[in-house]
Design a protein around this motif. Structure first.
Motif, PDB file in Angstrom:
ATOM      1  N   TRP A  63      -6.363  -6.845  18.541  1.00  0.00           N
ATOM      2  CA  TRP A  63      -5.286  -7.048  17.858  1.00  0.00           C
ATOM      3  C   TRP A  63      -4.386  -6.201  17.127  1.00  0.00           C
ATOM      4  O   TRP A  63      -5.782  -4.825  16.944  1.00  0.00           O
ATOM      5  CB  TRP A  63      -5.962  -8.326  16.703  1.00  0.00           C
ATOM      6  N   VAL A  64      -3.473  -6.345  17.284  1.00  0.00           N
ATOM      7  CA  VAL A  64      -2.969  -4.593  16.145  1.00  0.00           C
ATOM      8  C   VAL A  64      -2.443  -5.409  14.886  1.00  0.00           C
ATOM      9  O   VAL A  64      -1.369  -6.345  15.338  1.00  0.00           O
ATOM     10  CB  VAL A  64      -2.250  -3.974  16.819  1.00  0.00           C
ATOM     11  N   TRP A  65      -2.728  -4.466  13.565  1.00  0.00           N
ATOM     12  CA  TRP A  65      -2.320  -4.917  12.700  1.00  0.00           C
ATOM     13  C   TRP A  65      -1.495  -4.153  12.302  1.00  0.00           C
ATOM     14  O   TRP A  65      -1.697  -2.801  12.249  1.00  0.00           O
ATOM     15  CB  TRP A  65      -3.038  -5.191  11.413  1.00  0.00           C
ATOM     16  N   ASN A  66      -0.281  -4.265  11.710  1.00  0.00           N
ATOM     17  CA  ASN A  66       0.028  -3.457  10.855  1.00  0.00           C
ATOM     18  C   ASN A  66       1.314  -3.395   9.199  1.00  0.00           C
ATOM     19  O   ASN A  66       1.192  -4.617   8.699  1.00  0.00           O
ATOM     20  CB  ASN A  66       1.971  -3.419  11.552  1.00  0.00           C
ATOM     21  N   THR A  67       0.202  -2.159   8.313  1.00  0.00           N
ATOM     22  CA  THR A  67       0.561  -2.058   7.032  1.00  0.00           C
ATOM     23  C   THR A  67       1.463  -1.607   6.092  1.00  0.00           C
ATOM     24  O   THR A  67       1.088  -1.087   5.701  1.00  0.00           O
ATOM     25  CB  THR A  67      -1.050  -1.682   6.707  1.00  0.00           C
ATOM     26  N   ASP A  68       2.361  -1.260   7.244  1.00  0.00           N
ATOM     27  CA  ASP A  68       3.946  -0.728   6.783  1.00  0.00           C
ATOM     28  C   ASP A  68       4.251  -1.541   5.239  1.00  0.00           C
ATOM     29  O   ASP A  68       4.860  -0.787   4.313  1.00  0.00           O
ATOM     30  CB  ASP A  68       4.932  -0.320   7.599  1.00  0.00           C
ATOM     31  N   ASN A  69       4.348  -2.498   5.281  1.00  0.00           N
ATOM     32  CA  ASN A  69       5.091  -3.402   4.303  1.00  0.00           C
ATOM     33  C   ASN A  69       3.666  -3.412   3.132  1.00  0.00           C
ATOM     34  O   ASN A  69       4.437  -3.340   1.858  1.00  0.00           O
ATOM     35  CB  ASN A  69       5.072  -4.931   5.044  1.00  0.00           C
ATOM     36  N   MET A  70       2.419  -3.395   2.902  1.00  0.00           N
ATOM     37  CA  MET A  70       1.617  -3.264   1.726  1.00  0.00           C
ATOM     38  C   MET A  70       1.623  -2.022   1.656  1.00  0.00           C
ATOM     39  O   MET A  70       1.745  -1.119   0.549  1.00  0.00           O
ATOM     40  CB  MET A  70       0.663  -3.456   2.637  1.00  0.00           C
ATOM     41  N   THR A  71       1.618  -0.652   2.011  1.00  0.00           N
ATOM     42  CA  THR A  71       1.956   0.521   1.723  1.00  0.00           C
ATOM     43  C   THR A  71       3.067   0.818   1.263  1.00  0.00           C
ATOM     44  O   THR A  71       3.113   1.315   0.053  1.00  0.00           O
ATOM     45  CB  THR A  71       1.738   1.519   3.211  1.00  0.00           C
ATOM     46  N   THR A  72       4.039   0.337   1.572  1.00  0.00           N
ATOM     47  CA  THR A  72       5.528   0.722   0.739  1.00  0.00           C
ATOM     48  C   THR A  72       5.879  -0.071  -0.500  1.00  0.00           C
ATOM     49  O   THR A  72       6.368   0.385  -2.044  1.00  0.00           O
ATOM     50  CB  THR A  72       6.990  -0.200   1.751  1.00  0.00           C
ATOM     51  N   LEU A  73       5.154  -1.258   0.238  1.00  0.00           N
ATOM     52  CA  LEU A  73       5.146  -1.995  -1.794  1.00  0.00           C
ATOM     53  C   LEU A  73       4.268  -1.545  -2.781  1.00  0.00           C
ATOM     54  O   LEU A  73       4.232  -0.908  -4.341  1.00  0.00           O
ATOM     55  CB  LEU A  73       4.238  -3.750  -1.360  1.00  0.00           C
ATOM     56  N   MET A  74       2.477  -1.137  -2.355  1.00  0.00           N
ATOM     57  CA  MET A  74       1.965  -0.238  -3.703  1.00  0.00           C
ATOM     58  C   MET A  74       2.226   1.177  -3.427  1.00  0.00           C
ATOM     59  O   MET A  74       1.990   1.177  -5.103  1.00  0.00           O
ATOM     60  CB  MET A  74       0.630   0.162  -2.181  1.00  0.00           C
ATOM     61  N   SER A  75       3.250   1.117  -3.122  1.00  0.00           N
ATOM     62  CA  SER A  75       3.934   2.669  -3.727  1.00  0.00           C
ATOM     63  C   SER A  75       5.195   2.969  -4.171  1.00  0.00           C
ATOM     64  O   SER A  75       5.463   3.947  -5.268  1.00  0.00           O
ATOM     65  CB  SER A  75       4.395   3.706  -2.132  1.00  0.00           C
ATOM     66  N   HIS A  76       5.497   1.605  -4.548  1.00  0.00           N
ATOM     67  CA  HIS A  76       6.399   1.317  -5.080  1.00  0.00           C
ATOM     68  C   HIS A  76       5.564   1.009  -6.652  1.00  0.00           C
ATOM     69  O   HIS A  76       6.757   0.413  -7.962  1.00  0.00           O
ATOM     70  CB  HIS A  76       7.607   0.793  -4.835  1.00  0.00           C
ATOM     71  N   MET A  77       4.418   0.416  -6.622  1.00  0.00           N
ATOM     72  CA  MET A  77       4.055  -0.684  -7.545  1.00  0.00           C
ATOM     73  C   MET A  77       3.705   0.907  -8.720  1.00  0.00           C
ATOM     74  O   MET A  77       3.689   2.069  -8.475  1.00  0.00           O
ATOM     75  CB  MET A  77       2.594  -1.302  -7.486  1.00  0.00           C
ATOM     76  N   SER A  78       4.172   0.553 -10.320  1.00  0.00           N
ATOM     77  CA  SER A  78       3.597   0.953 -11.143  1.00  0.00           C
ATOM     78  C   SER A  78       1.804   1.365 -11.302  1.00  0.00           C
ATOM     79  O   SER A  78       1.701   0.200 -11.011  1.00  0.00           O
ATOM     80  CB  SER A  78       4.403   0.546 -12.969  1.00  0.00           C
TER      81      SER A  78
END
Length: 191
Positions: free
Chosen positions: A76-91
């Motif tokens: 299985w290959v998991w992509n975490t791009d969305n989570m990384t982007t979300l974390m970078s935009h969080m206060s």
């Protein structure tokens, strides 16, 4: 090893995990380590007038393993791009409120808590029974080691009775063990 620190109370054998990529090897070891002992134990239960139960338990276990087989036998290959982007935009306040960064997890502690929770809430076992369960697990370990030793000695004796080369190897190994023990004894008295 969480099964050693938090063993199950009613364990029939020591739990272990062996993953094999070859399906024929897996079928062989399943037959040898699951089906054969279950059949032998059910035969013992029938002889003592009790209701056999191990084959039913083993078949349920195998069905559960078959459900997981697809997930454990594929990559299985998991992509975490969305989570990384979300974390970078969080206060910082949002990061504190919605902490979902699994890199901060202490996995050994998590697995320990997971096993304890499964033991207590899924299997309904009391945590006060842990010392007795640990003693039972040690007893199962000793039974396994004794059985394996007796089996190896029995098979080896069959080979020794039939082969001069096996006898020579046996005598060589035994003499090396005695030499090692005498060396160990001599070196321990020098201290």
């Amino acid at each position: 090893m969480t099964f050693k620190t938090n063993p199950l109370e009613q364990a029939f054998r020591r739990p272990n995990v062996n993953l094999r990529s070859n399906p024929y090897t897996n079928q062989y070891w399943t037959a040898v380590s699951h089906t054969l002992p279950a059949l032998l134990y059910d035969g013992y239960l029938k002889l003592t007038g009790q209701k056999p139960r191990m084959m039913k338990t083993i078949s349920r276990l195998h069905k559960a393993m078959m459900v997981l087989e697809y997930f454990t036998s594929h990559s299985w290959v998991w992509n975490t791009d969305n989570m990384t982007t979300l974390m970078s935009h969080m206060s910082p306040e949002d990061k504190k409120m919605f902490n979902f960064d699994v890199r901060q997890l202490h996995w050994a502690e998590y697995m320990e808590s997971y096993c304890m929770g499964t033991k207590k809430y899924v299997l309904n076992e009391e945590l006060s029974g842990l010392p007795a369960a640990r003693k039972h697990l040690n007893k199962l370990r000793n039974i396994r080691y004794t059985f394996n030793t007796v089996l190896v000695v029995f098979i080896w004796r069959i080979f020794i009775a039939r082969s001069q080369m096996a006898r020579n190897i046996w005598y060589f190994v035994v003499s090396m063990c005695f030499k090692f023990l005498s060396y160990f004894r001599a070196s321990s008295t020098m201290r």
